[in-house]
Design a protein around this motif. Structure first.
Motif, PDB file in Angstrom:
ATOM      1  N   GLN A   1     -10.825   2.157   2.636  1.00  0.00           N
ATOM      2  CA  GLN A   1      -9.641   1.110   3.014  1.00  0.00           C
ATOM      3  C   GLN A   1      -9.201   2.017   4.426  1.00  0.00           C
ATOM      4  OE1 GLN A   1      -7.075   1.606  -0.589  1.00  0.00           O
ATOM      5  NE2 GLN A   1      -7.041  -0.601  -0.259  1.00  0.00           N
ATOM      6  N   VAL A   2      -8.787   0.948   5.347  1.00  0.00           N
ATOM      7  CA  VAL A   2      -8.198   1.148   6.529  1.00  0.00           C
ATOM      8  C   VAL A   2      -7.207   2.078   6.747  1.00  0.00           C
ATOM      9  CG1 VAL A   2      -6.502  -0.768   6.832  1.00  0.00           C
ATOM     10  CG2 VAL A   2      -7.977  -0.192   8.727  1.00  0.00           C
ATOM     11  N   TRP A   3      -6.382   2.193   5.675  1.00  0.00           N
ATOM     12  CA  TRP A   3      -5.191   2.913   5.581  1.00  0.00           C
ATOM     13  C   TRP A   3      -5.158   4.596   5.749  1.00  0.00           C
ATOM     14  CZ3 TRP A   3      -2.675  -0.773   6.941  1.00  0.00           C
ATOM     15  CH2 TRP A   3      -2.847  -1.996   6.234  1.00  0.00           C
ATOM     16  N   GLU A   4      -6.439   5.074   5.512  1.00  0.00           N
ATOM     17  CA  GLU A   4      -6.769   6.449   5.919  1.00  0.00           C
ATOM     18  C   GLU A   4      -6.642   6.813   7.174  1.00  0.00           C
ATOM     19  OE1 GLU A   4     -10.549   6.792   3.954  1.00  0.00           O
ATOM     20  OE2 GLU A   4     -11.506   6.355   5.596  1.00  0.00           O
ATOM     21  N   ILE A   5      -6.867   5.686   8.199  1.00  0.00           N
ATOM     22  CA  ILE A   5      -6.811   5.845   9.657  1.00  0.00           C
ATOM     23  C   ILE A   5      -5.324   6.350  10.008  1.00  0.00           C
ATOM     24  CG2 ILE A   5      -7.112   5.093  11.847  1.00  0.00           C
ATOM     25  CD1 ILE A   5      -9.333   3.194  10.521  1.00  0.00           C
ATOM     26  N   PRO A   6      -4.844   7.432  10.861  1.00  0.00           N
ATOM     27  CA  PRO A   6      -3.548   7.832  11.241  1.00  0.00           C
ATOM     28  C   PRO A   6      -3.016   6.290  12.143  1.00  0.00           C
ATOM     29  CG  PRO A   6      -5.036   9.678  11.545  1.00  0.00           C
ATOM     30  CD  PRO A   6      -5.742   8.520  11.176  1.00  0.00           C
ATOM     31  N   CYS A   7      -1.990   5.933  11.981  1.00  0.00           N
ATOM     32  CA  CYS A   7      -1.343   5.075  12.779  1.00  0.00           C
ATOM     33  C   CYS A   7       0.244   5.197  12.703  1.00  0.00           C
ATOM     34  CB  CYS A   7      -1.738   3.653  12.217  1.00  0.00           C
ATOM     35  SG  CYS A   7      -1.168   3.154  10.609  1.00  0.00           S
ATOM     36  N   GLU A   8       0.783   4.490  13.903  1.00  0.00           N
ATOM     37  CA  GLU A   8       2.354   4.454  13.658  1.00  0.00           C
ATOM     38  C   GLU A   8       2.604   2.850  13.104  1.00  0.00           C
ATOM     39  OE1 GLU A   8       3.854   6.387  17.898  1.00  0.00           O
ATOM     40  OE2 GLU A   8       1.624   5.492  18.053  1.00  0.00           O
ATOM     41  N   VAL A   9       2.012   2.064  13.201  1.00  0.00           N
ATOM     42  CA  VAL A   9       2.331   0.805  12.765  1.00  0.00           C
ATOM     43  C   VAL A   9       1.137   0.246  11.655  1.00  0.00           C
ATOM     44  CG1 VAL A   9       3.094  -1.799  13.122  1.00  0.00           C
ATOM     45  CG2 VAL A   9       3.785   0.400  14.699  1.00  0.00           C
ATOM     46  N   ALA A  10       1.468  -0.110  10.746  1.00  0.00           N
ATOM     47  CA  ALA A  10       0.688  -0.702   9.492  1.00  0.00           C
ATOM     48  C   ALA A  10       1.069  -2.164   9.275  1.00  0.00           C
ATOM     49  CB  ALA A  10       0.433   0.177   8.371  1.00  0.00           C
ATOM     50  N   LEU A  11      -0.054  -2.777   9.192  1.00  0.00           N
ATOM     51  CA  LEU A  11       0.302  -4.399   9.178  1.00  0.00           C
ATOM     52  C   LEU A  11      -0.889  -4.728   8.162  1.00  0.00           C
ATOM     53  CD1 LEU A  11       0.505  -5.247  13.001  1.00  0.00           C
ATOM     54  CD2 LEU A  11       2.351  -4.963  11.216  1.00  0.00           C
ATOM     55  N   PRO A  12      -0.506  -5.005   6.653  1.00  0.00           N
ATOM     56  CA  PRO A  12      -1.474  -5.375   5.908  1.00  0.00           C
ATOM     57  C   PRO A  12      -1.614  -6.694   5.827  1.00  0.00           C
ATOM     58  CG  PRO A  12       0.698  -4.697   4.837  1.00  0.00           C
ATOM     59  CD  PRO A  12       0.606  -4.288   6.370  1.00  0.00           C
ATOM     60  N   SER A  13      -2.702  -7.298   6.190  1.00  0.00           N
ATOM     61  CA  SER A  13      -2.981  -8.813   6.445  1.00  0.00           C
ATOM     62  C   SER A  13      -4.059  -9.324   5.608  1.00  0.00           C
ATOM     63  CB  SER A  13      -3.224  -8.972   7.872  1.00  0.00           C
ATOM     64  OG  SER A  13      -2.129  -8.638   8.717  1.00  0.00           O
ATOM     65  N   ALA A  14      -4.506  -8.801   4.509  1.00  0.00           N
ATOM     66  CA  ALA A  14      -5.637  -9.186   3.619  1.00  0.00           C
ATOM     67  C   ALA A  14      -5.150 -10.041   2.159  1.00  0.00           C
ATOM     68  CB  ALA A  14      -6.554  -8.008   3.425  1.00  0.00           C
ATOM     69  N   THR A  15      -4.812  -9.185   1.301  1.00  0.00           N
ATOM     70  CA  THR A  15      -4.421  -9.763   0.016  1.00  0.00           C
ATOM     71  C   THR A  15      -3.265  -9.015  -0.534  1.00  0.00           C
ATOM     72  OG1 THR A  15      -5.273 -10.752  -1.751  1.00  0.00           O
ATOM     73  CG2 THR A  15      -6.428  -8.598  -1.206  1.00  0.00           C
ATOM     74  N   GLN A  16      -3.165  -9.453  -2.038  1.00  0.00           N
ATOM     75  CA  GLN A  16      -1.954  -8.507  -2.728  1.00  0.00           C
ATOM     76  C   GLN A  16      -2.625  -7.513  -3.347  1.00  0.00           C
ATOM     77  OE1 GLN A  16      -3.186 -11.662  -3.597  1.00  0.00           O
ATOM     78  NE2 GLN A  16      -4.162 -11.422  -5.565  1.00  0.00           N
ATOM     79  N   ASN A  17      -1.479  -6.316  -3.468  1.00  0.00           N
ATOM     80  CA  ASN A  17      -1.669  -5.023  -3.743  1.00  0.00           C
ATOM     81  C   ASN A  17      -2.749  -4.171  -3.303  1.00  0.00           C
ATOM     82  OD1 ASN A  17       0.483  -5.298  -5.682  1.00  0.00           O
ATOM     83  ND2 ASN A  17      -0.631  -6.384  -7.239  1.00  0.00           N
ATOM     84  N   GLU A  18      -3.021  -4.255  -1.982  1.00  0.00           N
ATOM     85  CA  GLU A  18      -4.115  -3.451  -1.294  1.00  0.00           C
ATOM     86  C   GLU A  18      -3.393  -2.208  -0.770  1.00  0.00           C
ATOM     87  OE1 GLU A  18      -4.720  -4.527   2.915  1.00  0.00           O
ATOM     88  OE2 GLU A  18      -3.898  -6.436   2.442  1.00  0.00           O
ATOM     89  N   ILE A  19      -2.074  -1.888  -0.849  1.00  0.00           N
ATOM     90  CA  ILE A  19      -1.431  -0.608  -0.703  1.00  0.00           C
ATOM     91  C   ILE A  19      -0.810  -0.145  -1.785  1.00  0.00           C
ATOM     92  CG2 ILE A  19       0.185   0.606   0.811  1.00  0.00           C
ATOM     93  CD1 ILE A  19      -0.099  -1.282   3.264  1.00  0.00           C
ATOM     94  N   THR A  20      -1.460   0.757  -2.398  1.00  0.00           N
ATOM     95  CA  THR A  20      -0.696   1.542  -3.524  1.00  0.00           C
ATOM     96  C   THR A  20       0.075   2.940  -3.214  1.00  0.00           C
ATOM     97  OG1 THR A  20      -2.407   3.089  -4.033  1.00  0.00           O
ATOM     98  CG2 THR A  20      -2.515   0.959  -5.045  1.00  0.00           C
ATOM     99  N   GLY A  21       0.750   3.498  -4.183  1.00  0.00           N
ATOM    100  CA  GLY A  21       1.721   4.529  -3.607  1.00  0.00           C
ATOM    101  C   GLY A  21       0.693   5.516  -3.013  1.00  0.00           C
ATOM    102  N   LYS A  22      -0.578   5.622  -3.670  1.00  0.00           N
ATOM    103  CA  LYS A  22      -1.368   6.735  -2.758  1.00  0.00           C
ATOM    104  C   LYS A  22      -1.937   6.124  -1.546  1.00  0.00           C
ATOM    105  CE  LYS A  22      -6.265   8.491  -3.057  1.00  0.00           C
ATOM    106  NZ  LYS A  22      -7.546   8.338  -3.936  1.00  0.00           N
ATOM    107  N   GLU A  23      -2.110   5.119  -1.130  1.00  0.00           N
ATOM    108  CA  GLU A  23      -1.980   4.743   0.318  1.00  0.00           C
ATOM    109  C   GLU A  23      -0.868   4.742   1.219  1.00  0.00           C
ATOM    110  OE1 GLU A  23      -5.340   3.508  -1.840  1.00  0.00           O
ATOM    111  OE2 GLU A  23      -3.582   2.421  -2.183  1.00  0.00           O
ATOM    112  N   ALA A  24       0.281   4.425   0.449  1.00  0.00           N
ATOM    113  CA  ALA A  24       1.524   4.356   1.115  1.00  0.00           C
ATOM    114  C   ALA A  24       1.598   5.925   1.566  1.00  0.00           C
ATOM    115  CB  ALA A  24       2.813   4.017   0.399  1.00  0.00           C
ATOM    116  N   ASP A  25       1.770   6.990   0.616  1.00  0.00           N
ATOM    117  CA  ASP A  25       1.794   8.424   0.985  1.00  0.00           C
ATOM    118  C   ASP A  25       0.984   8.887   2.177  1.00  0.00           C
ATOM    119  OD1 ASP A  25       3.635   9.666  -0.816  1.00  0.00           O
ATOM    120  OD2 ASP A  25       1.977   9.618  -2.625  1.00  0.00           O
ATOM    121  N   THR A  26      -0.455   8.423   2.118  1.00  0.00           N
ATOM    122  CA  THR A  26      -1.124   8.671   3.365  1.00  0.00           C
ATOM    123  C   THR A  26      -0.739   8.169   4.565  1.00  0.00           C
ATOM    124  OG1 THR A  26      -3.177   8.734   1.939  1.00  0.00           O
ATOM    125  CG2 THR A  26      -3.496   8.501   4.234  1.00  0.00           C
TER     126      THR A  26
END
Length: 447
Positions: free
Chosen positions: A308-333
C-alpha cells in the motif's frame, strides 16, 4: 466515539432492519456520532423523527440486467438505484459498475451523498446506483450492450426533476454516452439534464472529469491555509490511478505540491522526481493498461507490487481509490511519518479507527462528504447549464467549483467551532449537512 444515549436504539434499529450491510452501518454510525450534540438544541428533530426518516431511503430499486457478450453468451447482472432523500432537490448521485456492488454499498454511498450534496449549498438531494458488472477487459460493444440493457430498466425512474445519475467507479464518459443515448431512444426526449458527466459535445461540463480531484485539492488547500500553510513543496502521496487520482495529482502539482506516488489494485509507483501525470493518463485512460507499465517507461521510478502507498513518508495523503483503504494501522504509519493533512477523494476511504488516529494526532482531516463534493457540485453546475441551454467556459466552471469548495470548507469549519469542536471537519461536515437536510424535511411536512 460513543453514541449519544438517545441515538443508540436508533442505530440498533438501522442494523436490525438492514442486516449484513456493514458499509451502510458504518456510514450511519459515523453521522450519528456527530449529531447527538445537535438533538439537544433542536428537540423538534426528535419529535418529527428526522433521524429515523433520514436513515430510511425514500425508494430502492433492484432489477435484472440481461445482456449478450461478444461470444454470444447471455450474461445476467443485478442493477440498483437507491433514491435516498429528495428534501433539497432531485436525487443526485453516481452509478458504480464494479463486481463488489451490492445493496449495502449502494445504500452507504447514497446515505453519504445526501449530506455531501447538502454541504454544496446547491438544490440537490441524494441517491446512488450501479451494478455488479465488471467493465474491465470488456470490449466497447459489450460495454454498450450492458449500458443499454441497464438503462432500459432504469430510465423509468429518472428525470431531470426527479433523479439525475452521474458516473462513479467503472462509469466514465463512454458509459454515460451509451446510457444517455439509450435514454433518449426510449423516451424520445432530449433531456440533457437527466445525466451528468456527459461529453462536452452534447451538453457536458468542461471540467466534470477533473472536478472530484480538483475539488478535493481545493478543500485540502483551504485546510492547510487555516493552519497558515500551503501545498508549496509538500511531499504528497495519492492512492489510486483512476479519474479522481489523476486530476488530484494534476491540481496538487499546479499548486506547488510534490506528488511522489500513486497506486492501483496491484501495488504502487514511487517516483521521487515527481509523478508524470501525463504518462499515468496515457497508460490508464488511453491504453487502459496497468500502473506497473509506468516504471518500465520511466527509469527513475519503481513499482512496488502488493503493497500500500501509505507506507511512503509524506506530508499530505490523498486517498482517492475506494472505501476503507486506510485502517488504524495505516493511519498510525502516516502519522509517524509526519503526515499533516488528509483529504478523502474517495468515499469513506478511512475506517473509524483511522479517523480516530488522525483526530488524536491533530492531523487536518477532510472527510469525503466534504472534500470530494466537487464532483457532484460540478454535476449540479452541468444541470444548470443544461436547464438554461447554455455553455460555460472551462475557466468560469473551474472558478465556480473553487468558490463552492471554499464555501464547503468554511461551512464545515464554522459549524465545528459553533458546536465546540474546533478543527474537527468530520463533525462539522456531518452537522452542517444534517441540519440543512433536517430543516428542509421539517418544512415539507411528514412525507
Amino acid at each position: 466515539m460513543a453514541l449519544h444515549e438517545s441515538l443508540d436504539p436508533i442505530y440498533d434499529q438501522v442494523v436490525a432492519r438492514n442486516p449484513g450491510e456493514v458499509e451502510f452501518h458504518q456510514a450511519v454510525r459515523e453521522v450519528l456520532e456527530s449529531v447527538g450534540v445537535v438533538m439537544g438544541k433542536h428537540p423538534e428533530y426528535a419529535q418529527a423523527k428526522i433521524i429515523e426518516r433520514i436513515c430510511e431511503p425514500e425508494r430502492q430499486v433492484i432489477f435484472r440486467v440481461p445482456w449478450q457478450d461478444d461470444q454470444g453468451q447471455v450474461q445476467i447482472n443485478r442493477g440498483f438505484r437507491v433514491e435516498f432523500n429528495s428534501a433539497l432537490g432531485p436525487y443526485k448521485g453516481g452509478l458504480r459498475f464494479h463486481p463488489s456492488v451490492y445493496q449495502g454499498i449502494i445504500k452507504f454511498l447514497g446515505f453519504e451523498q445526501v449530506f455531501k450534496n447538502a454541504l454544496t449549498g446547491l438544490p440537490i438531494g441524494g441517491g446512488k446506483g450501479g451494478a455488479d458488472f465488471d467493465p474491465k477487459g470488456r470490449s466497447d460493444q459489450e460495454i454498450m450492450a450492458f449500458c443499454q440493457s441497464f438503462m432500459t430498466e432504469l430510465h423509468r425512474h429518472l428525470g431531470e426533476y426527479t433523479d439525475v445519475p452521474a458516473g462513479d467507479i467503472g462509469v466514465g464518459g463512454r458509459e454515460i454516452g451509451y446510457l444517455f443515448g439509450q435514454y433518449k431512444r426510449l423516451t424520445n426526449r432530449y433531456e440533457s439534464g437527466v445525466l451528468t458527466g456527459k461529453s462536452g459535445v452534447f451538453g457536458g461540463s468542461h471540467i466534470r472529469t477533473e472536478a472530484t480531484g480538483y475539488g478535493n485539492t481545493f478543500f485540502v488547500k483551504e485546510m492547510l491555509s487555516a493552519r497558515g500553510q500551503s501545498f508549496d513543496g509538500k511531499r504528497t502521496v495519492v492512492s489510486g490511478s483512476g479519474n479522481v487520482a489523476i486530476y488530484t495529482m494534476q491540481k496538487v502539482q499546479e499548486l506547488g505540491g510534490h506528488v511522489v506516488a500513486c497506486s492501483d489494485s496491484e501495488g504502487y509507483v514511487l517516483d521521487e522526481n515527481g509523478v508524470d501525470v501525463d504518462l499515468v493518463k496515457q497508460i490508464k485512460e488511453q491504453e487502459r493498461g496497468k500502473l506497473a507499465e509506468y516504471a518500465e517507461r520511466r527509469r527513475a521510478a519503481k513499482y512496488v507490487p502488493n503493497r500500500q502507498v501509505w507506507e511512503i513518508p509524506c506530508e499530505v495523503a490523498l486517498p482517492s481509490a475506494t472505501q476503507n483503504e486506510i485502517t488504524g494501522k495505516e493511519a498510525d504509519t502516516l502519522v509517524q511519518n509526519g503526515c499533516l493533512a488528509v483529504g478523502e477523494g474517495a468515499n469513506m476511504p478511512t475506517t473509524p479507527e483511522g479517523v480516530r488516529v488522525f483526530r488524536e494526532a491533530g492531523v487536518a482531516f477532510g472527510p469525503g462528504k466534504a472534500a470530494n463534493a466537487g464532483g457532484v457540485a460540478t454535476s449540479a453546475l452541468e444541470m444548470q447549464q443544461n436547464a438554461s441551454r447554455d455553455s460555460w467556459s472551462r475557466e468560469f466552471t473551474e472558478q465556480r467549483l473553487e468558490e463552492i469548495m471554499i464555501s464547503v470548507h468554511d461551512r464545515c469549519y464554522a459549524t465545528a467551532e459553533e458546536y465546540g469542536m474546533p478543527g474537527d471537519y468530520t463533525a462539522g461536515a456531518n452537522i452542517a449537512g444534517f441540519t440543512r437536510v433536517a430543516d428542509a424535511m421539517l418544512a415539507l411536512g411528514l412525507i
